[in-house]
Design an enzyme around this catalytic site. Structure first.
Site, short mmCIF file in Angstrom:
data_model
loop_
_atom_site.label_atom_id
_atom_site.label_comp_id
_atom_site.label_asym_id
_atom_site.label_seq_id
_atom_site.Cartn_x
_atom_site.Cartn_y
_atom_site.Cartn_z
N TYR A 1 -0.93 7.29 3.30
CA TYR A 1 -0.35 6.48 4.36
C TYR A 1 1.18 6.57 4.31
CZ TYR A 1 -5.14 4.92 4.96
OH TYR A 1 -6.50 4.90 5.18
N HIS B 1 0.85 -1.19 0.00
CA HIS B 1 0.00 0.00 0.00
C HIS B 1 0.89 1.24 0.00
CE1 HIS B 1 -3.35 2.54 0.31
NE2 HIS B 1 -4.05 1.93 1.26
N HIS C 1 -2.88 6.79 -0.84
CA HIS C 1 -3.92 7.30 0.06
C HIS C 1 -3.39 7.99 1.32
CE1 HIS C 1 -6.93 4.19 -1.80
NE2 HIS C 1 -6.49 5.12 -2.66
#
Length: 364
Positions: free
Chosen positions: A185, A180, A183
């Site tokens: 993060y 990931h 977004h």
């Protein structure tokens, strides 16, 4: 209908039956204590095993990586055992499933960390909220504090956390992993100039800001191989208090680096689903030139948008999120041209079976 969506595809080491993927979706239903995947989650993923590839929800690679209530992890023996039961169920139903490896960074709260501040690339204030358990047990939104900056030795430890999480995902029976990097993060916090003002080897130039992301990629590939590793990025992302207005240039820089490493797929989360600007076709052409491998598009996609981008060669598969929440048999519905169930937004985060495993399939 939608013949482009239902062609088979080679994704790294995987052969997927069609191009309707399930996007990773945070649902906050893991068992406490321990953030352990459970029987309710097993049923949820088993119901959706007809996706071309299920990309399971973001799972924190360490306790430090947690930022929301009841999200699962992939760092303990109990978590690995819980995920193993889920992957077995998906495989028995004929599906393929990847795990998203997650560290939220500053999108967190000190209550998750024994009163210690969340971490980030830099100790910069930002405006965002996360979700904790309220006094009534229900999800409650709360402001995120200003984080502290990771020390150099902590960066190395975090890279190793992703490596160990990859080994755990293999042990848990996943078919692939997705890093990931989107977004707002932790990885995205290093990438963006708006959240990274470091003056060491991890800040300043584009190469330096990309260093952490690529160290994570290399560690994850080293723990498996490139054919089983994908990554999600969100150029122009405006999520979780990060406004990455210059993100397209970094996105292309990363895409070229991912191509050199022959990653299984690049998952592009487009910004307009969260109120950001749209990617234009000029960027899509540049991204395709930089990354000739499998590109998965996502971000509030309609079937029509997916078909257009598939037909133009800008993407190779489409990941659907909200449609999969409310339609466990989404591929069958799309193939038949059937009506879709409407999602219940009030039950997206936290809770039990309601709004999670009780949506009807076509043959119910």
């Amino acid at each position: 209908m939608h013949e482009l969506l239902f062609q088979p595809l080679t994704v790294g080491a995987l052969e997927v039956p069609h191009r309707v993927f399930m996007a990773p979706l945070t649902r906050m239903r893991a068992t406490q204590p321990g953030d352990v995947p459970n029987d309710l989650m097993l049923e949820y993923y088993r119901q959706r095993a007809s996706a071309g590839l299920v990309i399971a929800e973001g799972s924190q690679v360490s306790p430090q990586g947690k930022g929301y209530m009841d999200t699962p992890g992939i760092y303990s023996e109990e978590q690995v055992a819980g995920w193993r039961r889920i992957t077995d169920a998906v495989h028995e139903a004929g599906g393929l499933i990847a795990l998203q490896l997650w560290h939220v960074g500053r999108v967190s709260h000190e209550s998750f960390h024994d009163g210690q501040l969340p971490v980030s690339a830099s100790a910069l204030p930002f405006r965002n909220r996360t979700t904790v358990r309220g006094e009534d047990g229900a999800p409650t939104r709360i402001n995120c504090p200003t984080p502290r900056a990771l020390e150099l030795e902590e960066i190395a430890q975090t890279v190793d956390d992703f490596r160990r999480a990859t080994l755990n995902a293999r042990e848990a029976g996943f078919d692939a992993v997705e890093i990931h990097g989107a977004h707002g993060y932790l990885i995205h916090q290093f990438l963006s100039e708006t959240s990274n003002d470091r003056t060491d080897d991890y800040g300043g130039s584009m190469d330096n800001r990309a260093r952490f992301a690529l160290e994570v990629v290399d560690a994850v590939v080293g723990a498996w191989d490139a054919g089983h590793v994908g990554i999600r990025i969100s150029p122009l992302g405006t999520v979780n208090g990060l406004d990455d207005a210059g993100g397209e240039q970094m996105g292309l820089h990363l895409a070229a680096a991912f191509a050199e490493r022959r990653l299984a797929f690049l998952h592009l989360s487009e910004p307009d689903w969260a109120g950001g600007p749209e990617h234009h076709d000029d960027f899509r052409r540049s991204l395709r030139a930089a990354f000739p491998g499998v590109i998965v598009g996502a971000g509030g996609y309609s079937v029509e948008k997916a078909e257009r981008l598939l037909g133009a060669g800008y993407i190779d598969a489409a990941a659907f999120g909200r449609q999969f929440i409310s339609n466990p048999d989404l591929p069958a519905r799309l193939a038949a041209g059937a009506a879709l169930n409407a999602p219940d937004y009030a039950t997206f985060y936290g809770g039990g079976a309601e709004g999670y495993t009780d949506y009807p399939a076509l043959d119910d």
